[in-house]
Design an enzyme around this catalytic site. Structure first.
Site, short mmCIF file in Angstrom:
data_model
loop_
_atom_site.label_atom_id
_atom_site.label_comp_id
_atom_site.label_asym_id
_atom_site.label_seq_id
_atom_site.Cartn_x
_atom_site.Cartn_y
_atom_site.Cartn_z
CG ASN A 1 -2.70 -2.66 -7.31
OD1 ASN A 1 -3.56 -1.94 -7.66
ND2 ASN A 1 -1.62 -2.45 -7.22
CG LEU B 1 -8.05 0.22 5.44
CD1 LEU B 1 -8.25 1.61 5.62
CD2 LEU B 1 -9.22 -0.61 6.33
CG HIS C 1 6.13 -6.01 -3.52
ND1 HIS C 1 6.29 -7.00 -4.38
CD2 HIS C 1 5.28 -5.33 -3.78
CE1 HIS C 1 5.42 -6.96 -5.29
NE2 HIS C 1 4.78 -5.84 -4.95
CE LYS D 1 -8.63 -5.99 -3.71
NZ LYS D 1 -7.05 -5.83 -3.46
P1 5GP Z 1 1.67 -4.53 -5.72
O1 5GP Z 1 2.28 -3.50 -4.91
O2 5GP Z 1 2.60 -5.18 -6.70
O3 5GP Z 1 0.43 -3.79 -6.35
O4 5GP Z 1 0.95 -5.25 -4.88
C1 5GP Z 1 1.66 -6.13 -3.46
C2 5GP Z 1 1.01 -7.12 -3.40
O5 5GP Z 1 -0.17 -6.98 -2.38
C3 5GP Z 1 0.65 -8.24 -4.41
O6 5GP Z 1 1.80 -8.74 -4.67
C4 5GP Z 1 -0.51 -9.15 -3.83
O7 5GP Z 1 0.37 -10.27 -3.10
C5 5GP Z 1 -0.81 -8.42 -2.65
N1 5GP Z 1 -2.40 -8.09 -2.54
C6 5GP Z 1 -2.91 -7.45 -3.56
N2 5GP Z 1 -4.53 -7.30 -3.28
C7 5GP Z 1 -4.38 -7.67 -2.11
C8 5GP Z 1 -5.47 -7.65 -1.09
O8 5GP Z 1 -6.72 -7.36 -1.26
N3 5GP Z 1 -5.05 -7.91 0.45
C9 5GP Z 1 -3.80 -8.51 0.64
N4 5GP Z 1 -3.69 -8.97 1.99
N5 5GP Z 1 -2.82 -8.46 -0.28
C10 5GP Z 1 -3.07 -8.11 -1.48
MN MN Z 2 0.52 0.78 -5.87
MN MN Z 3 2.19 -1.60 -3.91
#
Ligand code: 5GP
Ligand code: MN
Ligand code: MN
Length: 472
Positions: free
Chosen positions: A201, A204, A395, A471
């Site tokens: 998750n 950059l 968040h 990623k």
């Molecule tokens: P968490 O902190 O819960 O792992 O992620 C926070 C949020 O990041 C997720 O709820 C999702 O909406 C967003 N997210 C996850 N991967 C990506 C990504 O590759 N790009 C973007 N812009 N947002 C992401």
């Molecule tokens: Mn995290």
């Molecule tokens: Mn996070």
């Protein structure tokens, strides 16, 4: 779980034994978690049983199931009246958060160099479960300096400029960090990961400002339509994870001694003022500083690539965490009280005029950074006066599919090709890793943000779209 609809964006779980306060869920009807698939609303009710909890156990519109506490949960306890701190209310990735930088470059100017830029960023950003990192620390004393100094220490060592610190939550470092409360195992896990994204998750992302909703706030934040930005999402890696593991175990052992009973072992907690509570907060602050140094170092690496490939500069818009417990002063029943505010998958959103804002943001409020997904978009929001939930909002978009489900629904499809078809360049990540993170795995971030705004938690400032993503 019985929900009372108080307004289109606010639902209540009435207090019933052993809850001490009601639950409040900020969401629209269509965003409410499906009780059959996700038990996060039960978790909201469980959190409401914690000793010293005030007001309500809150859920943000991106709420989903988490360890003990839901992700997208906010709970505050009264420090002077037996209030507890719970590692599960912060989460495993302590001070995981988001940093946004704005380039002096527009998307049209970047287009011919986007591929070269993404190649450079892909190479300069250590990622995945492996051990590569921007920084190789010389010894334990230097790691302690990171744990105490956070982004401030990284800037002192030349990885950034003084102005960055004005645009960081807590000016780049949380006070009261206590490296002596961090286990050897946690130190070992963290030592070789300072300046690395981590997995899945975390990312950059190169983005462009697609739409501005509030000119004044956007200008104060340093954002304008068409501008290229970089969003970094990462946390405290193995160090934070180990600290959470260590203290959940420790608190499980001492809860009975403190006369605490919880409906779920994963809610293990101890009074904020107890030896265990203070030890956790000291270790947690150390992990928070590690996470901030981590984002500072990755930002510095990205700046160098930007300068080399595009000749442009990156200015920090803001750096804010979404997994943290903080001792803050809030009004409760007409009195100012010291509260331990847990935000787990929730973002602090200070309103205009707040004392903790830097001078140049005082009139507009704190930038709130909301990643959506690598295929759709992300948002910049700001705090509003008189908001509920101790000045907090969502968040992210929040998961709707587990990683396994997401992989299953992408079977036979090529995630990289799907993103390429939308002109989004991807670096890093395995095919499986990408499948886990496809837009379908998440709620619709625009609906989440609309619900958060509708509930009076925040206000929209700008929407960003992805151009390329590295990623984890
Ligand atoms: P968490 O902190 O819960 O792992 O992620 C926070 C949020 O990041 C997720 O709820 C999702 O909406 C967003 N997210 C996850 N991967 C990506 C990504 O590759 N790009 C973007 N812009 N947002 C992401
Ligand atoms: Mn995290
Ligand atoms: Mn996070």
């Amino acid at each position: 779980m019985e929900l009372v609809e108080e307004s289109p964006y606010r639902f209540r779980i009435d207090r019933h034994d052993p809850m001490r306060v009601p639950g409040v869920v900020f969401a629209s009807r269509s965003l409410l978690p499906d009780a059959g698939e996700d038990r996060s609303l039960e978790q909201v009710a469980n959190v409401a049983t914690l000793p010293g909890i005030v007001d309500a156990s809150y859920a943000m519109p991106d709420v989903h199931w988490g360890y003990g506490f839901p992700i997208g949960g906010v709970a505050a306890t009264d420090v002077a009246n037996g209030g507890v701190v719970s590692p599960g209310g912060v989460g495993f990735d302590i001070s995981c958060g988001v940093r946004l930088l704005a380039a002096d470059l527009d998307r049209d100017g970047l287009r011919p160099r986007l591929d070269a830029l993404m190649d450079g960023l892909g190479e300069a950003t250590p990622r995945g479960m492996g051990r590569g990192a921007v920084w190789h620390l010389s010894d334990r004393a230097e790691l302690d300096a990171v744990l105490r100094g956070g982004s401030r220490y990284a800037v002192e060592r030349g990885f950034g400029v003084e102005r960055d610190l004005h645009r960081c939550e807590d000016a780049g470092a949380v006070g009261d960090a206590d490296p002596a409360r961090v286990s050897e195992r946690a130190i070992e896990r963290g030592a070789r990961q300072v300046g690395s994204l981590g997995s899945g998750n975390h990312f950059l992302e190169v983005q462009a400002v697609e739409e501005v909703y509030d000119d004044t706030a956007a200008t104060a934040f340093g954002l304008r339509p068409g501008q290229v930005c970089v969003m970094i999402h990462c946390g405290s890696r193995g160090l934070g994870h180990q600290i959470c593991t260590d203290y959940v175990r420790k608190m499980e052992q001492v809860m009975a001694r403190h006369g605490i009973e919880v409906p779920d072992r994963q809610l293990a907690c101890a009074p904020v003022t107890s030896a265990e509570g203070r030890a956790y907060l000291g270790a947690m602050a150390a992990a928070a500083n590690y996470a901030r140094a981590n984002r500072q170092l990755l930002a510095d690496a990205a700046r160098k690539v930007f300068a080399r490939v595009t000749g442009s500069r990156l200015d920090l818009v803001y750096d804010i965490s979404h997994n943290l417990a903080k001792i803050e002063t809030h009004g409760v029943d007409g009195e100012r009280r010291a509260l331990c505010v847990h935000r787990k998958g929730a973002t602090r959103a200070l309103p205009p005029g707040h004392d903790d804002l830097p001078d140049d943001l005082r009139d507009v409020g704190q930038p709130v950074l909301i990643p959506g997904s690598m295929g759709t978009g992300s948002y910049v929001l700001t705090g509003v006066p008189g908001a509920p939930a101790f000045a907090s909002t969502c968040h992210g978009a929040g998961r709707v599919q587990s990683r396994k489900q997401a992989v299953r629904s992408e079977r036979g499809l090529d995630p990289r090709a799907q993103l390429a078809a939308r002109d989004i360049a991807v670096r890093g990540a395995s095919r499986r890793g990408l499948a886990e993170e496809m837009p379908a795995a998440y709620k619709d971030v625009s609906a989440v943000v609309a619900a958060a705004e509708g509930a009076g938690l925040c206000r929209k400032v700008a929407r960003l779209v992805p151009l390329g993503v590295v990623k984890g």
